[in-house]
Design an enzyme around this catalytic site. Structure first.
Site, mmCIF file in Angstrom:
data_model
loop_
_atom_site.group_PDB
_atom_site.id
_atom_site.type_symbol
_atom_site.label_atom_id
_atom_site.label_comp_id
_atom_site.label_asym_id
_atom_site.label_seq_id
_atom_site.Cartn_x
_atom_site.Cartn_y
_atom_site.Cartn_z
ATOM 1 N N ASN A 278 0.851 -1.195 0.000
ATOM 2 C CA ASN A 278 0.000 0.000 0.000
ATOM 3 C C ASN A 278 0.884 1.241 0.000
ATOM 4 O OD1 ASN A 278 0.495 0.859 2.833
ATOM 5 N ND2 ASN A 278 -0.441 -1.116 3.284
ATOM 6 N N LYS B 241 8.278 -18.377 -9.074
ATOM 7 C CA LYS B 241 7.662 -17.289 -9.836
ATOM 8 C C LYS B 241 6.522 -17.820 -10.706
ATOM 9 C CE LYS B 241 8.568 -13.670 -13.112
ATOM 10 N NZ LYS B 241 9.242 -13.445 -14.380
ATOM 11 N N ASP C 123 -5.484 -9.158 13.052
ATOM 12 C CA ASP C 123 -5.601 -7.738 13.378
ATOM 13 C C ASP C 123 -4.738 -7.490 14.611
ATOM 14 O OD1 ASP C 123 -6.399 -5.202 14.377
ATOM 15 O OD2 ASP C 123 -8.183 -5.330 13.105
ATOM 16 N N PHE D 19 -4.707 3.796 14.681
ATOM 17 C CA PHE D 19 -4.932 4.785 13.637
ATOM 18 C C PHE D 19 -6.121 4.321 12.798
ATOM 19 C CE2 PHE D 19 -1.565 8.047 13.134
ATOM 20 C CZ PHE D 19 -0.917 7.806 14.328
ATOM 21 N N LYS E 15 -14.612 2.198 14.721
ATOM 22 C CA LYS E 15 -13.397 1.371 14.700
ATOM 23 C C LYS E 15 -12.776 1.291 16.088
ATOM 24 C CE LYS E 15 -11.162 1.358 10.750
ATOM 25 N NZ LYS E 15 -10.402 1.905 9.625
HETATM 26 N N1 CTP Z 1 -4.336 -2.744 12.019
HETATM 27 C C1 CTP Z 1 -3.676 -3.815 12.584
HETATM 28 N N2 CTP Z 1 -3.710 -5.035 11.975
HETATM 29 C C2 CTP Z 1 -4.411 -5.211 10.827
HETATM 30 C C3 CTP Z 1 -5.084 -4.122 10.247
HETATM 31 C C4 CTP Z 1 -5.026 -2.901 10.866
HETATM 32 O O1 CTP Z 1 -3.040 -3.656 13.626
HETATM 33 N N3 CTP Z 1 -4.422 -6.417 10.262
HETATM 34 C C5 CTP Z 1 -4.300 -1.462 12.739
HETATM 35 C C6 CTP Z 1 -3.617 -0.325 12.015
HETATM 36 O O2 CTP Z 1 -2.257 -0.263 12.373
HETATM 37 C C7 CTP Z 1 -4.376 0.858 12.527
HETATM 38 C C8 CTP Z 1 -5.781 0.327 12.755
HETATM 39 O O3 CTP Z 1 -5.642 -1.065 12.874
HETATM 40 O O4 CTP Z 1 -3.902 1.306 13.781
HETATM 41 C C9 CTP Z 1 -6.787 0.627 11.716
HETATM 42 O O5 CTP Z 1 -6.321 0.357 10.427
HETATM 43 P P1 CTP Z 1 -7.284 0.569 9.177
HETATM 44 O O6 CTP Z 1 -6.579 0.102 7.973
HETATM 45 O O7 CTP Z 1 -7.830 1.966 9.211
HETATM 46 O O8 CTP Z 1 -8.489 -0.371 9.583
HETATM 47 P P2 CTP Z 1 -8.910 -1.786 9.153
HETATM 48 O O9 CTP Z 1 -8.879 -2.685 10.330
HETATM 49 O O10 CTP Z 1 -8.102 -2.216 7.997
HETATM 50 O O11 CTP Z 1 -10.436 -1.542 8.767
HETATM 51 P P3 CTP Z 1 -11.080 -1.114 7.370
HETATM 52 O O12 CTP Z 1 -10.142 -1.525 6.302
HETATM 53 O O13 CTP Z 1 -12.349 -1.889 7.383
HETATM 54 O O14 CTP Z 1 -11.293 0.355 7.462
#
Ligand code: CTP
Length: 410
Positions: free
Chosen positions: A208, A286, A304, A323, A337
């Protein structure tokens, strides 16, 4: 700053002893006085002359130096310091410390002292991983000895893995976290940062746009307030924060493992843009083009990390900051969230391409806490980081000096 502090620096006999010279310079730059002690083996790697020239003090080497005993015995020598630092701490020195042997000046000082001790281990990876060393490490941590490093990487012996001594600035940060006078002194904070890369095959990955700039800025701001920072980063463009303990990872699963290994901490700041999914069917070789037939990728959900740490029944950091990267209904989504992930605060930002925030130098965030949403003015990522670090310092309250059973594993 370390003005007015005295460090008794014990230099062990390993190739990393050369880094002790730089460590002495960095400590003196910050106003600390350094009393150097060398083991016999250390003298094989650096000369007492260079050490004493940099320290501006004579090197103590001999346990049975009668002149010195008359002036200042080794017991006193070990007690006039604010902190004893062992760098490099060899497997042998760690073994002596763990078993209470006192057969030379360095080990005797370590036995005779009632001053806190910080060690910076350095040794070959196999020696570090050996059960005897790991046993000694737990004994030392149980005795209240603080540990910085070792880092993983290429080693002088040609092998790769954990065992390399922390860089001098990392050791300085660990010292400052114990002796400095910032509001976060004595606090240990984990910061995750950057993107993760999820492999498709050995040459391709899903990533990303996170640059890691905000995470690095937060780590720097926390370090400036005196915190000891463990910085777990994916493959980010941003420079690594000087003075932090940096752990480089690639995938979300590796990031989760590194985060768990960094606990316990006083606060966790989860600024990383972790990939939600990984390719379950990632190929070991590959993937080749096959006459127009398209590859099919199966996905699996990544752990997560934030929700996992927030939900820990044992060892949950007292403050967990997540975040939220959103493109629509920022406050509503981020508030939901926060509840869903169980963290204490959420720093929400609008990452719509029109804002230029992701990968840019500025950020406009809303801090969501139990009390509600607080919009901060758009500012540089450094300024947002400074403000957040100060809020964290305020939330954790006045600094506590590390106690004898803190036994951190930094
Ligand atoms: N995060 C994490 N582990 C993951 C995904 C996210 O620890 N597998 C943490 C990020 O570091 C951030 C927070 O969760 O602090 C929110 O990340 P975000 O990408 O905004 O949220 P998602 O859980 O991916 O939710 P969505 O994509 O549905 O908005």
């Amino acid at each position: 700053m370390l003005r007015g502090k005295r460090i008794l620096l014990i230099i062990g006999g390993g190739i990393a002893a050369y880094k002790a010279l730089e460590l002495i310079r960095r400590l003196r730059e910050r106003g600390a006085a350094v009393t150097p002690v060398m083991t016999g083996a250390a003298e094989q790697f650096v000369t007492p002359l260079s050490v004493s020239a940099l320290a501006g003090e004579e090197v103590h080497r001999d346990l049975f130096d009668l002149t010195k005993e008359a002036e200042m015995g080794h017991i006193q020598l070990s007690r006039v310091a604010d902190l004893l630092v062992v760098a490099p701490a060899t497997a042998d020195l760690m073994g002596k410390m763990a078993t209470g042997r006192a057969d030379d000046l360095a080990s005797t000082l370590l036995m005779a002292t009632d001053t806190p001790v910080l060690i910076a281990p350095a040794m070959n990876v196999r020696m570090w991983e050996h059960p005897a060393t790991q046993r000694n490490l737990s004994v030392l941590q149980g005795d209240g000895v603080a540990v910085v490093g070792p880092n993983a990487g290429d080693m002088a012996c040609g092998e790769h893995g954990p065992g390399r001594m922390s860089e001098p600035l990392e050791i300085v940060a660990a010292i400052e976290a114990r002796l400095g006078d910032g509001p976060m002194t004595g606090r240990r904070v984990l910061v995750t940062s950057g993107p993760t890369h999820e492999p498709i095959d050995p040459v391709r990955y899903i990533a990303n746009r996170s640059s890691g700039a905000q995470g690095t800025a937060i780590a720097q701001a926390l370090l400036r307030l005196g915190a000891e920072v463990v910085f777990v980063t994916g493959p980010a463009d941003a420079a690594r924060p000087e003075g932090a303990q940096v752990v480089e990872v690639e995938t979300a699963q590796e990031m989760r493992d590194a985060v768990m290994a960094a606990l316990p901490v006083d606060a966790g700041v989860f600024a990383a843009a972790v990939a939600d999914w990984r390719v379950a069917s990632a190929s070991d070789s590959k993937i080749k083009k096959r006459n127009g037939a398209l590859p099919v990728l199966d996905f699996a959900e990544n752990p997560d990390i934030l929700a996992g740490v927030s939900g820990l029944s044992k060892g949950r950091p007292p403050l967990v900051v997540g975040f939220a990267a959103e493109t629509d209904d920022v406050v509503a989504n981020a508030t939901a969230k926060r509840a869903r992930k169980g963290c204490d605060w959420i720093v929400a930002n609008d990452v719509s391409p029109s804002t230029g925030i992701m990968g840019g130098t500025e950020n406009a965030v809303t801090l969501i806490t139990a009390e509600g949403a607080e919009a901060w003015p758009r500012a540089s990522k450094a300024e947002v980081a400074r403000r957040l670090a100060e809020r964290i310092a305020g939330a954790l309250g006045s600094a506590r000096k590390p106690g004898p059973r803190d036994g951190d594993t930094s």
